[in-house]
Design an enzyme around this catalytic site. Structure first.
Site, PDB file in Angstrom:
ATOM      1  N   TYR A  96       0.844  -1.189  -0.025  1.00 53.14           N
ATOM      2  CA  TYR A  96       0.031  -0.016   0.028  1.00 53.14           C
ATOM      3  C   TYR A  96       0.717   1.287   0.094  1.00 53.14           C
ATOM      4  CZ  TYR A  96      -5.164   0.534   0.020  1.00 53.14           C
ATOM      5  OH  TYR A  96      -6.512   1.004  -0.331  1.00 53.14           O
TER       6      TYR A  96
ATOM      7  N   GLU B 273       2.358   6.398  -6.989  1.00 43.89           N
ATOM      8  CA  GLU B 273       1.202   7.358  -7.550  1.00 43.89           C
ATOM      9  C   GLU B 273       1.796   8.828  -7.370  1.00 43.89           C
ATOM     10  OE1 GLU B 273      -2.717   6.209  -6.293  1.00 43.89           O
ATOM     11  OE2 GLU B 273      -2.203   4.030  -6.583  1.00 43.89           O
TER      12      GLU B 273
HETATM   13  C1  LIG Z   1     -11.422  12.648  -8.640  1.00 41.30           C
HETATM   14  C2  LIG Z   1      -9.994  11.939  -8.110  1.00 41.30           C
HETATM   15  C3  LIG Z   1      -9.904  11.380  -6.773  1.00 41.30           C
HETATM   16  C4  LIG Z   1      -8.587  11.081  -6.270  1.00 41.30           C
HETATM   17  C5  LIG Z   1      -8.736  10.765  -5.096  1.00 41.30           C
HETATM   18  C6  LIG Z   1      -7.377  10.781  -4.245  1.00 41.30           C
HETATM   19  C7  LIG Z   1      -7.318  10.168  -2.920  1.00 41.30           C
HETATM   20  C8  LIG Z   1      -6.558   8.913  -2.816  1.00 41.30           C
HETATM   21  C9  LIG Z   1      -6.054   8.656  -1.485  1.00 41.30           C
HETATM   22  C10 LIG Z   1      -6.074   6.930  -1.319  1.00 41.30           C
HETATM   23  C11 LIG Z   1      -5.107   6.527  -2.314  1.00 41.30           C
HETATM   24  C12 LIG Z   1      -4.792   5.102  -2.287  1.00 41.30           C
HETATM   25  C13 LIG Z   1      -4.013   4.593  -3.440  1.00 41.30           C
HETATM   26  C14 LIG Z   1      -4.105   3.166  -3.434  1.00 41.30           C
HETATM   27  C15 LIG Z   1      -2.874   2.514  -4.124  1.00 41.30           C
HETATM   28  C16 LIG Z   1      -2.739   0.999  -4.068  1.00 41.30           C
HETATM   29  O1  LIG Z   1      -3.804   0.331  -4.116  1.00 41.30           O
HETATM   30  S1  LIG Z   1      -1.166   0.541  -3.976  1.00 41.30           S
HETATM   31  C17 LIG Z   1      -1.589  -1.332  -3.858  1.00 41.30           C
HETATM   32  C18 LIG Z   1      -1.856  -1.718  -2.635  1.00 41.30           C
HETATM   33  N1  LIG Z   1      -3.129  -1.739  -2.444  1.00 41.30           N
HETATM   34  C19 LIG Z   1      -3.907  -2.860  -1.610  1.00 41.30           C
HETATM   35  O2  LIG Z   1      -3.263  -3.125  -0.775  1.00 41.30           O
HETATM   36  C20 LIG Z   1      -5.195  -2.450  -1.841  1.00 41.30           C
HETATM   37  C21 LIG Z   1      -5.860  -2.549  -0.587  1.00 41.30           C
HETATM   38  N2  LIG Z   1      -7.360  -2.182  -0.682  1.00 41.30           N
HETATM   39  C22 LIG Z   1      -8.350  -3.047  -0.750  1.00 41.30           C
HETATM   40  O3  LIG Z   1      -8.427  -4.114  -0.789  1.00 41.30           O
HETATM   41  C23 LIG Z   1      -9.647  -2.658  -1.349  1.00 41.30           C
HETATM   42  O4  LIG Z   1      -9.403  -1.679  -2.372  1.00 41.30           O
HETATM   43  C24 LIG Z   1     -10.454  -1.967  -0.104  1.00 41.30           C
HETATM   44  C25 LIG Z   1     -11.676  -1.371  -0.877  1.00 41.30           C
HETATM   45  C26 LIG Z   1      -9.882  -1.104   0.733  1.00 41.30           C
HETATM   46  C27 LIG Z   1     -10.897  -3.435   0.445  1.00 41.30           C
HETATM   47  O5  LIG Z   1     -11.554  -3.408   1.539  1.00 41.30           O
HETATM   48  P1  LIG Z   1     -12.707  -4.372   1.848  1.00 41.30           P
HETATM   49  O6  LIG Z   1     -13.431  -4.756   0.337  1.00 41.30           O
HETATM   50  O7  LIG Z   1     -13.586  -4.009   2.973  1.00 41.30           O
HETATM   51  O8  LIG Z   1     -11.728  -5.566   2.390  1.00 41.30           O
HETATM   52  P2  LIG Z   1     -11.945  -6.956   2.303  1.00 41.30           P
HETATM   53  O9  LIG Z   1     -11.509  -7.601   3.503  1.00 41.30           O
HETATM   54  O10 LIG Z   1     -11.152  -7.489   0.805  1.00 41.30           O
HETATM   55  O11 LIG Z   1     -13.610  -7.292   1.959  1.00 41.30           O
HETATM   56  C28 LIG Z   1     -14.512  -7.065   2.796  1.00 41.30           C
HETATM   57  C29 LIG Z   1     -15.800  -7.917   2.538  1.00 41.30           C
HETATM   58  O12 LIG Z   1     -16.108  -7.848   1.299  1.00 41.30           O
HETATM   59  C30 LIG Z   1     -16.117  -8.904   0.487  1.00 41.30           C
HETATM   60  N3  LIG Z   1     -15.658  -8.694  -0.953  1.00 41.30           N
HETATM   61  C31 LIG Z   1     -15.047  -7.429  -1.406  1.00 41.30           C
HETATM   62  N4  LIG Z   1     -14.985  -7.561  -2.531  1.00 41.30           N
HETATM   63  C32 LIG Z   1     -15.216  -8.710  -2.993  1.00 41.30           C
HETATM   64  C33 LIG Z   1     -15.561  -9.233  -4.359  1.00 41.30           C
HETATM   65  N5  LIG Z   1     -14.956  -8.596  -5.328  1.00 41.30           N
HETATM   66  N6  LIG Z   1     -15.977 -10.395  -4.389  1.00 41.30           N
HETATM   67  C34 LIG Z   1     -16.461 -11.027  -3.520  1.00 41.30           C
HETATM   68  N7  LIG Z   1     -16.328 -10.533  -2.149  1.00 41.30           N
HETATM   69  C35 LIG Z   1     -15.764  -9.533  -1.940  1.00 41.30           C
HETATM   70  C36 LIG Z   1     -14.923  -9.717   1.078  1.00 41.30           C
HETATM   71  O13 LIG Z   1     -15.025 -11.290   0.865  1.00 41.30           O
HETATM   72  C37 LIG Z   1     -15.344  -9.700   2.645  1.00 41.30           C
HETATM   73  O14 LIG Z   1     -16.378 -10.285   2.871  1.00 41.30           O
HETATM   74  P3  LIG Z   1     -16.614 -11.000   4.476  1.00 41.30           P
HETATM   75  O15 LIG Z   1     -15.785 -12.257   4.259  1.00 41.30           O
HETATM   76  O16 LIG Z   1     -18.014 -11.346   4.466  1.00 41.30           O
HETATM   77  O17 LIG Z   1     -16.060  -9.948   5.334  1.00 41.30           O
END
Ligand SMILES: CCCCCCCCCCCCC/C=C/C(=O)SCCNC(=O)CCNC(=O)[C@H](O)C(C)(C)COP(=O)(O)OP(=O)(O)OC[C@H]1O[C@@H](n2cnc3c(N)ncnc32)[C@H](O)[C@@H]1OP(=O)(O)O
Length: 246
Positions: A168, A175
């Site tokens: 991250y 970026e």
């Molecule tokens: C107009 C211009 C705007 C500009 C704005 C600028 C500001 C930007 C500031 C920040 C910039 C960040 C830049 C990012 C850079 C990078 O990505 S660098 C690379 C490293 N990146 C990462 O490691 C990414 C980490 N982030 C993520 O994984 C996601 O984006 C997330 C949204 C933060 C993930 O969160 P979340 O979904 O809540 O976590 P999980 O644990 O994965 O999932 C939660 C539950 O949701 C289910 N789920 C989610 N997606 C799916 C799917 N596709 N299919 C099936 N299920 C999904 C997941 O299984 C979990 O469910 P439960 O098991 O029931 O809890």
């Protein structure tokens, strides 16, 4: 919330049965869709990884790499907009806001920075975020796929909730350095800027907008990072985080 099913108070079971059946069908359909979506995304990012590795092995340089892989990158990163839709319609239980910030910042990088400002496409920082995104997404989408299939190997789960600790900040560095590298070209060309006088009587300076975008990483990135640390504690260590009401 107690449902009428749990109440079991008469109510002509057939309607409830129909509703239960409808929810089950929707659940199965949503799961099937998510499995297909996650497989497609894993495959897309794998294709990208292979293309990048092949390019570097054949040419011995990263110069020209972006041009070679840009179509695949644009397609699969833009397709990720569906993740916001998944949250919004409730088939994925995660925050629309967190997902929205993550996806919009990526789409912004792809279309409004790297695609639009050709002079920066060979910057090392572009390669940095490309490599970081690719590793992240292969891990993340394969995690979701195996999880939905109820056959999740522990190392994928471990990788999903550990790699991000380094990736991250590395991705954010890539970026930010890329946007920074774009600034002189944006200033020189006036791209996406609107100067006065014009018939709308509105002015917009993309150069300053980019500075604001860079500054917005300061409050936004820690929130995404802490969100992931919370997810990590929940999934790897089984900790339940109780949110306060106020
Ligand atoms: C107009 C211009 C705007 C500009 C704005 C600028 C500001 C930007 C500031 C920040 C910039 C960040 C830049 C990012 C850079 C990078 O990505 S660098 C690379 C490293 N990146 C990462 O490691 C990414 C980490 N982030 C993520 O994984 C996601 O984006 C997330 C949204 C933060 C993930 O969160 P979340 O979904 O809540 O976590 P999980 O644990 O994965 O999932 C939660 C539950 O949701 C289910 N789920 C989610 N997606 C799916 C799917 N596709 N299919 C099936 N299920 C999904 C997941 O299984 C979990 O469910 P439960 O098991 O029931 O809890």
């Amino acid at each position: 919330m107690a449902s009428s099913e749990e109440d079991g108070a008469g109510g002509g079971g057939s309607l409830e049965e129909k509703e239960k059946g409808r929810k089950r069908r929707l659940g199965a359909l949503a799961t099937a869709w998510l499995i297909g979506y996650n497989i497609a995304m894993t495959a897309g990012w794998l294709v990208l990884a292979i293309a990048m590795a092949r390019f570097y092995m054949q040419k011995g340089t990263y110069k020209g790499l972006y041009k070679t892989i840009q179509k695949t990158l644009k397609f699969f990163q833009t397709f990720a907009v569906l993740e916001v839709v998944h949250c919004a319609v409730g088939i994925v239980h995660t925050s629309v806001l967190v997902t929205g910030v993550q996806v919009s910042s990526r789409i912004f990088m792809v279309w409004f920075i790297t695609h639009s400002i050709k002079q920066i496409q060979n910057e090392e920082s572009v390669i940095l975020f490309l490599v970081v995104w690719t590793v992240t997404e292969i891990t993340r989408y394969s995690f979701y796929t195996f999880n939905l299939l109820n056959h999740l190997p522990y190392f994928i789960k471990w990788a999903r909730y550990n790699f991000f600790i380094i990736l991250y900040p590395a991705g954010v560095a890539g970026e930010l350095l890329t946007i920074y590298a774009a600034l002189p070209y944006v200033k020189k060309t006036g791209i996406f800027s609107l100067r006065l006088p014009n018939k709308y009587n509105v002015s917009f300076d993309y150069y300053y907008f980019l500075i604001i975008v860079m500054a917005s990483y300061i409050p936004l990135f820690p929130q995404l990072y802490f969100h992931m640390l919370w997810q990590r504690r929940k999934v790897l260590h089984g900790e339940v985080i109780v949110e306060k009401d106020d």
